[in-house]
Design a protein around this motif. Structure first.
Motif, mmCIF file in Angstrom:
data_model
loop_
_atom_site.group_PDB
_atom_site.id
_atom_site.type_symbol
_atom_site.label_atom_id
_atom_site.label_comp_id
_atom_site.label_asym_id
_atom_site.label_seq_id
_atom_site.Cartn_x
_atom_site.Cartn_y
_atom_site.Cartn_z
ATOM 1 N N LEU B 375 55.967 6.303 23.996
ATOM 2 C CA LEU B 375 56.675 6.704 25.083
ATOM 3 C C LEU B 375 57.217 5.291 25.730
ATOM 4 N N ASP B 376 56.645 4.160 25.705
ATOM 5 C CA ASP B 376 56.879 2.859 26.463
ATOM 6 C C ASP B 376 58.333 2.606 25.978
ATOM 7 N N ARG B 396 61.956 13.227 32.758
ATOM 8 C CA ARG B 396 61.163 12.624 33.769
ATOM 9 C C ARG B 396 61.648 13.094 35.190
ATOM 10 N N ALA B 431 53.708 14.985 24.629
ATOM 11 C CA ALA B 431 53.205 13.593 25.138
ATOM 12 C C ALA B 431 53.666 13.128 26.463
ATOM 13 N N LEU B 432 54.959 13.635 26.634
ATOM 14 C CA LEU B 432 55.380 13.133 28.216
ATOM 15 C C LEU B 432 54.645 14.085 29.311
ATOM 16 N N GLN B 435 51.135 12.332 29.336
ATOM 17 C CA GLN B 435 51.373 11.270 30.200
ATOM 18 C C GLN B 435 51.151 11.622 31.771
ATOM 19 N N GLY B 438 48.162 13.691 33.013
ATOM 20 C CA GLY B 438 46.838 12.876 32.588
ATOM 21 C C GLY B 438 45.951 13.967 31.613
ATOM 22 N N ILE B 441 46.275 15.389 25.273
ATOM 23 C CA ILE B 441 47.698 15.960 24.513
ATOM 24 C C ILE B 441 47.457 17.334 24.042
#
Ligand SMILES: Cc1cc2nc3c(=O)[nH]c(=O)nc-3n(C[C@H](O)[C@H](O)[C@H](O)COP(=O)(O)OP(=O)(O)OC[C@H]3O[C@@H](n4cnc5c(N)ncnc54)[C@H](O)[C@@H]3O)c2cc1C
Ligand code: FES
Lengths: 102, 484
Positions: B375-376, B396, B431-432, B435, B438, B441
């Motif tokens: 994701l980074d 996002r 995954a998003l 993230q 919190g 997954i």
């Protein structure tokens, strides 16, 4: 910039031609449209509908649908799963169809 | 409706081994697979009209492959190619699309041997023509003997990275860089004892490494791809070091000119059929993510439904072959063709081989383990959903606006709703969400499984012969009720 066929150890039989966006492309019996196009250096299969981005073969196994093209007028044919045939008319897919060929 | 003792979904290593073994003991077996030719991924077959004029380095598996293909003509086996299994309408029944031959099949037992596909690993530029998956590259090699570019970079995480590098080197591509994200050289000492349970594979890996070195390409470990660039096609690839915590060091990045980037960040089991059948799943990241829960005899939580091979958790071809064979014995025993004792003596040697592969897998998993840091790499413009052109930024923004659930993101952006049916984006979407919320997954809600399991055309479905629908005399009354 182009892809290529490995010829060592393989007899592919007699080549034939089909067209992609009007240009002649060489293929062999049983060869997929995608493989023939890769070997000819033609790698863009479609232009996405929403953002007009170029896309090409990605998964190579029929599950991503990135390689869809217009084949003999039929849209959304997966080039990686479909054998080329003599005289076939293949077009880059723009969104959901052949678009204006631009 | 067709009838068979045993129906198998998938004609790969696992499915064909199961078919061969079960038919040998007298079961009638039907194998359904959506490809034109048998073999699945690992044993993908060249067009049957191509002739081998001599053995090359790419023909090492020919004997095993030919034996598997021969299963399709074995007594007791019916093989239906180009057949997409798309639904399990009732217990013991599968529906498949196969042009004019579309229909349903009823079986006493079902084996799902559906295999896997590459895990999506989004980074800026991953949608450019010229960026292909490791599996896709291997398929083009095996099924077509074509390489889709010339100046090549390979990047990823897992055993396919070295394999693909060797393939390109041996095929005569201009191989530039092969980068493996995990620091495998540093970890080798801690894994080698387990890996040596399969010495043949260790030797192969050493050969792959040698082929890469001999080609003059750079082999780097602890490096990854962070961006692909090009106007309409791939022109250059940006690589950077990545540490064991998954942090990328952009200050040391390198840009390499290339027209082919092969990315392989592991595989994910194809679980669409077991999901449709409501089989219980469990999260096993080292086996590819969500996998069906299996009992001792490969049975899923759905009685009469077994799952084997990569589709039940990534185990590689050696595991798939053996699990398939064992499942064939299990099926023959369950359907009364083998006594308990006969079955037990057939099972024992296969089980001890599987134990060896398991040991090898443990070594492999330790060697290649990577923290999930994909994701980074996402910029706001990076595409997450290829089919519907949805970017990370759009997702996002919806999350920030409070529409952060799986259903809301799906409903408002169409992510996972395109032709690939989520195969290329669902993992990133989950995954998003994990993230942002919190949650781990495996706690993030999966979208409901939907028909069809794989895409089929309405035209195919209309070919299927169905029993005539009984129309009520009065169309306003519920079906079956008569006007008095
Ligand atoms: C694209 C790709 C290439 C790979 N290449 C290599 C390689 O070169 N070397 C290596 O070591 N490992 C490779 N792997 C790993 C490989 O998956 C396994 O080693 C091996 O193929 C697993 O065998 P299997 O029988 O479990 O599955 P597979 O061989 O994948 O067979 C499963 C079959 O089931 C079919 N199927 C699935 N669902 C349905 C459905 N609903 N209807 C009809 N048919 C269905 C699939 O199309 C496929 O033909 C590759 C993986 C992928 C995804
Ligand atoms: S490349 Fe993925 S479907 Fe053809």
């Amino acid at each position: 910039m182009t892809g290529f066929r490995i010829t060592d150890g393989i007899d592919r039989g007699t080549a034939f031609q089909f067209t992609c966006d009007g240009e002649a492309v060489t293929a062999y019996p049983g060869e997929s449209i995608a493989a023939a196009l890769m070997a000819a250096g033609h790698r863009r299969t479609r232009v996405s509908a929403r953002s007009q981005m170029s896309r090409g073969l990605y998964c190579g196994m029929g599950v991503c649908w990135e390689c869809i093209m217009v084949v003999d007028g039929k849209p959304a044919v997966r080039a990686c799963m479909t054998p080329a045939e003599p005289g076939m008319k293949v077009q880059t897919q723009h969104g959901v169809g052949p678009g204006d060929g631009a | 409706m067709r009838e068979t003792d045993l129906v198998i979904v998938g004609a790969g290593a696992a499915g064909l081994s199961a078919a061969s073994e079960a038919a040998k003991h007298g079961l009638s077996v039907t194998v359904l697979d959506d490809n034109l030719l048998p073999g699945g991924q690992y044993f993908r077959r060249l067009p049957t009209s191509y002739r081998h004029t001599k053995e090359t380095v790419f023909d090492k598996e020919r004997a095993r492959a030919d034996a598997l293909y021969a299963t399709t003509g074995q007594k007791g086996v019916t093989y239906l190619n180009d057949a997409v299994v798309w639904e399990a309408p009732e217990d013991g029944v599968l529906a498949f699309a196969r042009g004019a031959d579309s229909g349903r099949i009823r079986a006493k037992l079902t084996i799902i041997a559906s295999g896997a596909h590459d895990r999506p690993a989004p980074f800026p530029g991953w949608t450019l023509p010229g960026v292909v998956t490791a599996g896709g590259l291997q398929n083009l090699l095996k099924g077509q003997r074509v390489i889709p570019g010339r100046r090549a970079v390979v990047a990823g995480n897992g055993p396919l990275v070295l394999l693909v590098g060797a393939t390109l080197a041996r095929a005569g591509a201009e191989l530039r860089e092969v980068v493996e994200a995990a620091p495998i050289l540093k970890r080798l000492a801690g894994s080698i004892a387990d890996l040596l349970a399969m010495p043949k594979i260790v030797r192969q890996a050493a050969d792959y490494r040698l082929a890469i070195m001999k080609s003059g390409a750079k082999l780097r470990t602890g490096w990854t791809v962070i961006e692909a660039r090009g106007a309409n096609e791939l022109e250059e690839v940006v690589l950077a070091p990545i540490d064991e915590a998954g942090k990328v060091n952009r200050s040391r990045s390198r840009t390499v000119k290339a027209d082919l980037l092969v990315v392989g960040f592991g595989l994910m089991p194809s679980i669409e059929m077991v999901r449709l059948m409501d089989c219980k799943l469990e999260w096993k990241p080292l086996r590819g993510g969500w996998v069906p829960v299996r009992g001792a005899n490969f049975e899923t939580s759905r009685p009469g439904v077994l799952a084997v091979g990569d589709g039940a958790g990534i185990g590689g071809v050696e595991m798939a072959l053996r699990e398939g064979k064992l499942a064939g014995v299990i099926a023959a025993e369950r359907l009364g063709k083998l006594s308990r004792d006969q079955a037990a003596s057939l099972k024992a040697p296969i089980q001890s081989e599987i134990a060896k592969v398991e040991t090898f897998r443990r070594g492999l998993e330790r060697l290649y383990a990577m923290p999930p840091a994909f994701l980074d790499l996402l910029t706001p413009e990076t595409i997450v959903c290829r089919c519907e052109d949805v970017t990370a930024g759009e997702l996002r923004a919806r999350q920030d606006a409070g529409f952060g659930s799986t259903a809301a993101l799906k409903g408002t952006t169409r992510t996972t709703m395109g032709r690939c049916q989520g195969r290329n984006c669902l993992r990133t979407l989950l995954a998003l969400i994990a993230q942002a919320s919190g949650q781990p997954i495996d706690q993030v809600m999966m979208p409901r499984p939907r028909l069809p399991a794989r895409l089929v055309t309405i035209g195919d479905l209309l070919q299927e012969e169905l029993p005539p629908i009984e129309m009520p005399k009065d169309p306003h009354l519920p079906r079956g009720e008569q006007v008095s």
